[in-house]
Design an enzyme around this catalytic site. Structure first.
Site, PDB file in Angstrom:
ATOM      1  N   ASP A 146       0.828  -1.213   0.000  1.00  0.00           N
ATOM      2  CA  ASP A 146       0.000   0.000   0.000  1.00  0.00           C
ATOM      3  C   ASP A 146       0.863   1.264   0.000  1.00  0.00           C
ATOM      4  OD1 ASP A 146      -2.014  -1.821   0.338  1.00  0.00           O
ATOM      5  OD2 ASP A 146      -2.860  -0.906   2.144  1.00  0.00           O
TER       6      ASP A 146
ATOM      7  N   HIS B 232       4.039  -2.091   2.956  1.00  0.00           N
ATOM      8  CA  HIS B 232       4.114  -0.748   2.368  1.00  0.00           C
ATOM      9  C   HIS B 232       5.458  -0.610   1.654  1.00  0.00           C
ATOM     10  CE1 HIS B 232       1.307  -0.686   5.733  1.00  0.00           C
ATOM     11  NE2 HIS B 232       0.645   0.224   5.050  1.00  0.00           N
TER      12      HIS B 232
END
Ligand code: NI
Length: 232
Positions: A57, A199
């Site tokens: 993400d 991430h």
């Protein structure tokens, strides 16, 4: 008495005939399978496929996303990227590369907002604005959304055509920023069907993800994009 003996003899004869029939049926089926080459391995050694999805993400990141893409390419592994529309400008080539190399590209809103806390109109803008950026950079219109903070609602579900994607393994990579701790968490909690939240904005995450791939592949895992886990 004599009648009883006859009766029992008849019962035993029927049972014997039935079990011979079952045995013959099984033997024929086994022969059939071996002719078809299906009994090459005993049942216990037939390996079930274990699938796991790494999701990233908040990208794209100008440095760490290309670094991750290099590592994934080397290993021939596909991952899923949920992008922030606001991070795409200037990184269009990275997004294009994701699509070219077979990764799944999804939406993570434009400015990382909690969609359930804003008006439906604003939510629509956040989602559509990001889809437009992704489409322009990669030629692909996303179908999946990772709602920030995992916050989604029935109203959003009804409003958009996007499918939300959540996760079930969260090593908190953005917080602990430690390659080994992140990798260990994923390896420990990795299971068939796991969707791992990461991430690609940190070097420690990139290194951890590649280490996880090398370790879990040796344990028989195959890394797939999330759409392959959602299809049932
Ligand atoms: Ni996020």
């Amino acid at each position: 008495m004599r009648q009883r003996v006859i009766l029992w003899t008849a019962v035993l004869a029927v049972m014997g005939w039935m079990s011979y029939g079952i045995w013959r049926g099984e033997a024929a089926a086994a022969l059939e399978r071996s002719r078809a080459g299906e009994v090459s391995a005993p049942e216990e050694t037939v390996k079930e496929q274990k699938l796991i999805a790494l999701t990233f993400d908040d990208g794209p990141h100008p440095v760490y996303t290309p670094m991750l893409l290099d590592g994934l390419k080397e290993r021939n592994v596909k991952a899923s990227f949920f992008l922030l529309g606001g991070n795409i400008e200037g990184n269009e080539e990275v997004v294009e590369r994701m699509a070219e190399e077979g990764h799944l590209i999804g939406n993570h809103t434009y400015s990382h907002v909690q969609l359930t806390k804003i008006s439906p109109e604003e939510a629509e803008r956040e989602i559509a604005g990001t889809n437009e950026k992704i489409l322009a950079a990669s030629g692909v219109l996303p179908r999946y959304i990772r709602p920030p903070y995992g916050e989604w609602s029935e109203q959003l579900e009804a409003m958009t055509a996007m499918e939300p994607v959540f996760w079930n393994v969260d090593p908190q990579d953005w917080k602990i920023l430690d390659r080994k701790a992140v990798a260990d968490h994923i390896i420990k909690h990795g299971a068939d069907g796991a969707v791992v939240l990461l991430h690609d904005s940190y070097e420690t995450t990139v290194e951890a993800a590649l280490e996880v791939i090398d370790t879990l592949e040796k344990q028989g895992y195959t890394f797939v994009t999330v759409d392959e886990l959602l299809v049932d």
